[in-house]
Scaffold this active site. Sequence first.
Site: not given
Length: 210
Positions: A15, A119, A139, A165
């Site tokens: 993306f 993460s 997100h 983003d």
Amino acid sequence: MSISLPIDPESVKGFLDPKEGEALYGAALEAGALGPCLEIGSYCGKSTVYFGAACQKAGSVLFALDHHRGSEENQVGWEHHDSELYDPETGLLNTLPLFRQTLRRAGLEDTVVPLVAPSTVAARGWATPLAMVFIDGGHAMEHALNDYRLWAPFVKPGGILAIHDVFPNPADGGRPPYEIYKMALASNFFEEISAVKSLRLLRRLGEVTS
């Protein structure tokens, strides 16, 4: 910026806008001289082609961190689901085979070190200062906050924090990347050096507070 890449990034699922990719490359080429770099959220490797090629040219190493099960918006029934990546065994995505294929095609296996883990798990034992951290993971607010709070402190003074983003207008996209971008600026330990579409590049000035 005119850059030479080992493969066409547009041949890789992902993306990242080409203009954002060029900006990421430029930042990584500069930061790579300071030490190793980290990418959070590799997906199939589109951003890794830009980031890894720059690190390779700079003689640096890129750690590419991703659990390779896809973000929330990639799952079945969500906007960015890709059925070609669906793993029926887990009911989630599996982007790791395509990611490794991308590294092989791009000749980046001597530069990019895949870290296949969430993460939060990878951060438990991390101790290496980083010249650049690129946050492009989940997100949801929880994931974005974790990525910022756990990894931004590892950016060396003079290094770069990149966030993808970032949409100031809520109508353009989700809020969590924008919120952690604002947190980074409010910490007074990062200053913005560039904004290219939804990519923000910030310079590390000193110690980071959460």
